[in-house]
Design a protein around this motif. Structure first.
Motif, short mmCIF file in Angstrom:
data_model
loop_
_atom_site.label_atom_id
_atom_site.label_comp_id
_atom_site.label_asym_id
_atom_site.label_seq_id
_atom_site.Cartn_x
_atom_site.Cartn_y
_atom_site.Cartn_z
N UNK A 34 -8.56 -31.16 26.24
CA UNK A 34 -8.13 -30.41 27.78
C UNK A 34 -8.75 -31.43 29.08
N UNK A 35 -8.12 -31.46 29.83
CA UNK A 35 -8.55 -32.11 31.21
C UNK A 35 -9.41 -31.24 31.97
N UNK A 36 -9.68 -30.08 32.04
CA UNK A 36 -10.34 -29.37 32.77
C UNK A 36 -12.05 -29.18 31.97
N UNK A 37 -12.75 -28.56 33.14
CA UNK A 37 -14.18 -28.64 32.62
C UNK A 37 -14.51 -27.15 31.78
N UNK A 38 -13.53 -26.23 32.06
CA UNK A 38 -13.63 -24.92 31.45
C UNK A 38 -13.26 -24.79 30.40
N UNK A 39 -13.52 -23.72 29.43
CA UNK A 39 -12.57 -23.67 28.03
C UNK A 39 -11.30 -23.01 28.51
N UNK A 40 -10.35 -23.10 27.75
CA UNK A 40 -9.00 -22.74 28.02
C UNK A 40 -8.93 -21.33 28.40
N UNK A 79 -11.50 -34.20 29.37
CA UNK A 79 -10.99 -35.43 28.98
C UNK A 79 -9.51 -35.54 29.31
N UNK A 80 -9.09 -36.88 29.46
CA UNK A 80 -7.57 -36.85 29.63
C UNK A 80 -7.05 -37.93 28.69
N UNK A 81 -6.01 -37.62 28.17
CA UNK A 81 -5.39 -38.81 27.14
C UNK A 81 -4.39 -39.55 28.22
N UNK A 82 -4.56 -41.04 28.20
CA UNK A 82 -4.13 -41.72 28.97
C UNK A 82 -2.60 -42.70 28.28
N UNK A 92 -5.44 -43.01 23.40
CA UNK A 92 -6.31 -43.71 24.22
C UNK A 92 -6.87 -42.61 25.29
N UNK A 93 -8.21 -42.40 25.37
CA UNK A 93 -8.56 -41.53 26.26
C UNK A 93 -9.19 -42.04 27.60
N UNK A 94 -9.14 -41.25 28.83
CA UNK A 94 -9.41 -41.77 29.98
C UNK A 94 -10.70 -42.57 30.09
N UNK A 95 -11.69 -42.56 28.85
CA UNK A 95 -13.16 -43.22 29.06
C UNK A 95 -12.96 -44.68 28.18
N UNK A 96 -11.50 -44.93 27.58
CA UNK A 96 -11.41 -45.92 27.15
C UNK A 96 -11.34 -45.83 25.64
#
Length: 416
Positions: A34-40, A79-82, A92-96
């Motif tokens: 998930x791309x947010x900082x809090x749980x779903x 985290x974000x999938x790019x 590939x994730x946003x941190x590479x």
């Protein structure tokens, strides 16, 4: 060990899919990103009970925080999938970082439509309510006496109007169509909610287009309509619909058309990639359909989970929705797409009623306003594949339960 099942999108559908995989016995590695900082968390209450202060964050959570560890679900937040490489079964994730998958589920949801920047849509004080951060930013601004303009007379806009009017704000709803709720409801339902909001002091401006937003000292201060009217505004809430988050799938070469195109099992054009929820476009009753509801997010995700493990059953839901506005609970069963007849039925409680939709004489949907029995019996009829004749639905002297049972008995006798 086999490559994990990875779920991209930590919302209602993503959590439901993970839970169903575990319930069906999948015991291997399972990752939820998930791309947010809090749980779903649940999104529908954001514009209702959360903004009003009735719910806190913990009560919004779909599952308790410790559920993910208990179920051995790797919850990766912020985290974000790019990108997706289907041939390599790799993300590939946003941190590479790169992550392999055996099967992949895209439960990426939808995002609000925004007003164009060229008319002032990007001004401070112009907001949407989709995520927790949106709601947190809006809550301190909701003060009695403030002037609020809501752009969009759909359910999201009307729910925002109800919450803010209840807080003592001066609220105006602007709807470009001929009437509020025009895209999703009959004129009878529109009239019910127009009257409800006006009785609570909300001004409803229908068939009125937005021209531009005017700023003062770099912040929105007024709204100009196409007829030249100017409305002062301390805050503008935009509720003009959502768009499916399907760009990730599109970039990966998957078939996309108003959402991620899937089959009746939730499988995309790639056999190892599935999708469910607001972002998925699936076949239903002979048409491509994308449903934006909690019910669909959960049920379609559970169906996709079964398909990921070899299930072959087709997803064939009876859609249902709800909306809370003031002291009115609207419950909707079915989908009124293509209706050609509408009848209304008074409820047993003062001010309650239901609106029944028909296509070629067959019941396809019902809107029930503070009428749980009408909703329950209408939903039962739809689930059974039967109908309630329009003349019976509109007659308060007719017992709906008896009408449905008669239809079922008649169908049984015909089969015999």
């Amino acid at each position: 060990m086999p490559d994990p099942i990875v779920i991209v999108g930590a919302g209602q559908a993503g959590v439901a899919l993970a839970a169903k995989l575990r319930a069906l016995g999948y015991a291997d590695r399972l990752i939820l990103i998930g791309d947010e900082t809090v749980p779903p968390y649940q999104r529908p209450p954001l514009s209702k009970k959360y903004v009003s202060g009735e719910l806190d964050v913990e009560r919004l959570l779909i599952r308790p925080r410790d559920w993910y560890a208990e179920q051995n679900v790797e919850l990766r937040l912020d985290q974000r999938v790019t990108s997706i490489a289907p041939a390599a079964h790799e993300l590939t994730l946003s941190d590479g970082a790169r992550l392999r998958y055996g099967k992949l589920a895209l439960t990426t949801g939808a995002r609000p439509r925004n007003l164009p920047a060229e008319i002032g849509g990007a001004l401070p004080g112009v907001v949407t309510i989709r995520g927790l951060a949106d709601a947190d930013a809006i809550m301190p601004l909701l003060k009695p006496g403030m002037r609020l303009v809501v752009v969009g007379g759909g359910y999201i806009g009307l729910e925002a109007a109800a919450v803010t009017a209840s807080k003592g704000m001066q609220v105006t709803v602007i709807e470009a169509a001929e009437r509020i709720l025009q895209r999703v409801a009959a004129a009878e339902t529109s009239a019910f909610f127009r009257d409800l909001h006006q009785r609570h002091g909300v001004t409803i401006r229908e068939a009125t287009g937005l021209d531009r937003l005017v700023d003062r000292d770099g912040r929105v201060a007024a709204v100009t309509l196409r007829d030249g009217t100017s409305l002062s505004a301390d805050l503008v809430i935009v509720g003009i619909g959502v768009l499916p988050n399907d760009q990730l799938a599109r970039d990966a070469g998957l078939l996309v058309e108003n959402g991620i195109t899937v089959d009746a099992q939730g499988r995309s054009s790639d056999p190892d990639i599935f999708s469910a929820g607001d972002c998925a476009n699936f076949p239903w009753q002979g048409q491509r359909t994308r449903l934006e509801s909690v019910q669909n997010a959960i049920e379609q995700a559970e169906h996709a989970a079964a398909a990921m493990l070899g299930g072959t059953e087709h997803y064939n839901p009876v859609p249902w929705f709800w909306s809370d506005q003031y002291d009115v609970k609207l419950q909707i069963a079915g989908l009124n797409r293509g209706y050609d007849q509408v009848v209304t039925r008074p409820g047993k409680r003062p001010g309650s009623q239901s609106v029944w939709y028909y296509r070629q004489g067959a019941l396809i949907a019902v809107d029930a306003m503070n009428d749980a029995l009408a909703y329950a019996f209408g939903k039962k009829a739809l689930e059974s594949g039967k109908s309630i004749a329009p003349e019976k639905a509109t007659d308060p002297a007719v017992d709906l339960k008896t009408a449905i049972e008669y239809n079922l008995a008649l169908a049984t006798s015909r089969k015999a």
